[in-house]
Design a protein around this motif. Structure first.
Motif, PDB file in Angstrom:
ATOM      1  N   UNK A 336      48.831  49.526 -11.714  1.00  0.00           N
ATOM      2  CA  UNK A 336      48.281  48.274 -11.295  1.00  0.00           C
ATOM      3  C   UNK A 336      47.146  48.571 -10.333  1.00  0.00           C
ATOM      4  N   UNK A 337      47.272  49.490  -9.266  1.00  0.00           N
ATOM      5  CA  UNK A 337      46.274  49.581  -8.271  1.00  0.00           C
ATOM      6  C   UNK A 337      45.067  50.287  -8.809  1.00  0.00           C
ATOM      7  N   UNK A 338      45.613  51.620  -9.627  1.00  0.00           N
ATOM      8  CA  UNK A 338      44.736  52.439 -10.144  1.00  0.00           C
ATOM      9  C   UNK A 338      43.839  51.547 -11.078  1.00  0.00           C
ATOM     10  N   UNK A 339      44.364  50.699 -11.940  1.00  0.00           N
ATOM     11  CA  UNK A 339      43.444  49.817 -12.841  1.00  0.00           C
ATOM     12  C   UNK A 339      42.529  49.011 -12.222  1.00  0.00           C
ATOM     13  N   UNK A 340      43.057  48.361 -11.069  1.00  0.00           N
ATOM     14  CA  UNK A 340      42.071  47.418 -10.377  1.00  0.00           C
ATOM     15  C   UNK A 340      41.122  48.125  -9.749  1.00  0.00           C
ATOM     16  N   UNK A 341      41.262  49.555  -9.409  1.00  0.00           N
ATOM     17  CA  UNK A 341      40.480  50.235  -8.703  1.00  0.00           C
ATOM     18  C   UNK A 341      39.462  50.552  -9.563  1.00  0.00           C
ATOM     19  N   UNK A 342      39.452  50.773 -10.847  1.00  0.00           N
ATOM     20  CA  UNK A 342      38.819  50.793 -12.139  1.00  0.00           C
ATOM     21  C   UNK A 342      38.124  49.637 -12.677  1.00  0.00           C
ATOM     22  N   UNK A 343      38.422  48.587 -12.159  1.00  0.00           N
ATOM     23  CA  UNK A 343      37.888  47.268 -12.606  1.00  0.00           C
ATOM     24  C   UNK A 343      38.413  46.812 -14.030  1.00  0.00           C
ATOM     25  N   UNK A 344      39.549  47.387 -14.358  1.00  0.00           N
ATOM     26  CA  UNK A 344      40.219  47.010 -15.796  1.00  0.00           C
ATOM     27  C   UNK A 344      41.236  45.991 -15.566  1.00  0.00           C
ATOM     28  N   UNK A 345      41.157  44.778 -16.382  1.00  0.00           N
ATOM     29  CA  UNK A 345      42.037  43.540 -16.381  1.00  0.00           C
ATOM     30  C   UNK A 345      43.608  44.122 -16.806  1.00  0.00           C
ATOM     31  N   UNK A 346      44.237  44.225 -15.976  1.00  0.00           N
ATOM     32  CA  UNK A 346      45.657  44.536 -16.127  1.00  0.00           C
ATOM     33  C   UNK A 346      46.649  44.077 -15.087  1.00  0.00           C
TER      34      UNK A 346
END
Ligand SMILES: *Cc1c(COP(=O)(O)O)cnc(C)c1O
Length: 427
Positions: A336-346
């Protein structure tokens, strides 16, 4: 060396769709399924010699990781004594005693060979016990592929279900009512309308077959209360979540005692074993004691029982579930942290050794919520991870599984791969 592609082509000539269970065919994500050559700990290797971090673990059973040395030894020890007898063995008593100890709502237990057999038999038993016909299930829960359970809600009518598979007679499906998961109000309406016709309500208390969706404690409490009030049998299908979300299963996690429990997956340790059990007064209706027929040539198979019993013993090691839960939570929150850093809805969730990854902004609570996932995004993520040597479930509607062999290095390697995958998705 044979390629996965060559094997898939060859498989399709002799096996429908090239696989022996549909999700293995990669139909929802596209591409070529990996043909597994061998496995060890948190990994498997495909026919091309490529190694993958395995996050399906045979869809749950491999909680100790693949080829755990003590399980291997237990299986090897019994192999030379015979593969199957069709007569009782002492090991069957031992595993039954172990199950009763770990799941106190189970007074008596009958072994079968698959989860499908367990749920199908539990339903027949509930119908024989209550002398009623109606079954209630919930949208998005999977209970194996018996006719009565391959049913979806009928349009408009609350009471009659429709088949979800060709070959299921509407006359059978109509005895099953399908309600929305986690919706207590719908449950109360259904019981008020036809509570006294309901033989059994079957539910995954932690659902893992519409991706991971936690049962709401209030919803499960209401279910327990309504079943008791109306004399319906409450069946917890813990084939997936049993020994997965906690040592005592979801019923220990929630503090709710079902009347019957279905078990599978972990209790076979990777071999074909499953079970159903529960209240003694209900189980007494089963043949040869009672009038409800149920049988199996390979039920309680000595090899499967040896693998299952050793697995059940090893998961009782002190700290096992704390460690498993930590590693799984580390994976889910890390993604979740990695996705948020990339700006992906997750979003992501974890319960014990089960996890869910969702391409939605909130963790889902029902099948309808899961259906709002960005499927093309999931599919792209799946393939990027696969290319990086990480094998997630090949469908946005499946849960994931972590084993005790998934150590920090394995989780960190997964998060590194995910960082690149999410960055590529966002680009
Ligand atoms: C896997 C599963 C089943 C079916 O078990 P099989 O061994 O595949 O027949 C039933 N219920 C649940 C909750 C499952 O996850």
């Amino acid at each position: 060396m044979t390629s996965n592609e060559a094997l898939f082509e060859r498989a399709q000539r002799s096996i429908p769709g090239g696989v022996n269970s549909p999700v293995r065919a990669f139909r929802s994500v596209g591409g070529t399924p990996r043909f597994v050559a061998r496995a060890q700990g948190p990994y498997f290797w495909d026919a091309e010699g490529v190694r993958y971090i395995d996050y399906i673990g045979s869809w749950g059973p491999m909680i100790l990781g693949h080829v755990h040395p003590e399980v291997l030894e237990a299986v090897q020890r019994v192999l030379a004594d015979g593969f199957s007898f069709g007569a009782p063995t002492e090991a069957e008593i031992e595993i039954a005693e172990e199950i009763r100890k770990l799941v106190p709502s189970i007074d008596q237990v009958r072994l079968v060979s698959s989860g499908t057999e367990a749920t199908m038999s539990a339903l027949r038993l509930a119908r024989g016990f209550t002398k009623r016909e109606r079954i209630v299930k919930f949208e998005g829960c999977y209970h194996g592929h018996a006719d009565s359970l391959l049913v979806k809600a009928g349009s408009g009518l609350l009471t009659f279900g429709n088949p979800t598979s060709a070959g299921v007679p509407p006359d059978i499906a109509k005895h099953t009512s399908v309600l929305e998961y986690n919706k207590t109000e719908a449950l109360e309406t259904a019981f008020a309308a036809f509570g006294d016709e309901i033989a059994a309500v079957i539910v995954e208390p932690v659902a893992g077959n519409m991706n991971l969706v936690r049962g709401n404690p209030d919803f499960l409490q209401a279910l327990r209360r309504l079943c008791t009030h109306h004399g319906a049998v409450l069946i917890f299908d813990e084939v997936m979540c049993g020994f997965r979300v906690a040592l005592g299963g979801a019923q220990a996690l929630y503090g709710i005692e079902p009347d019957l429990t279905c078990l599978g997956k972990v209790i076979g340790g990777g071999m074909p074993a499953a079970a159903f059990g529960g209240r003694r007064d209900i189980m007494a209706h089963l043949a040869p004691e009672g009038a409800v027929y149920q049988a199996g040539t390979l039920s309680g198979n000595p090899i499967a029982v040896a693998a299952g019993l050793k697995t059940l013993q090893l998961i009782q090691a002190p700290g096992f579930y704390e460690r498993l839960g930590e590693q799984t939570a580390k994976l889910a929150s890390g993604l979740a942290v990695v996705a948020r850093a990339a700006g992906v809805t997750f979003s992501a969730d974890a319960v014990g050794g089960m996890f869910g990854i969702y391409f939605t902004d909130e963790v889902p609570a029902s099948f309808a919520d899961v259906s709002r996932s960005d499927i093309p995004c999931f599919n792209a993520f799946f393939h990027k991870m696969l290319d990086a040597g990480v094998y997630f479930a090949p469908s946005a509607y499946e849960a994931g599984f972590v084993s005790i062999a998934h150590d920090d290095a394995v989780i960190d390697a997964t998060l590194d791969a995910a960082r690149s995958a999410f960055a590529a998705l966002a680009a």
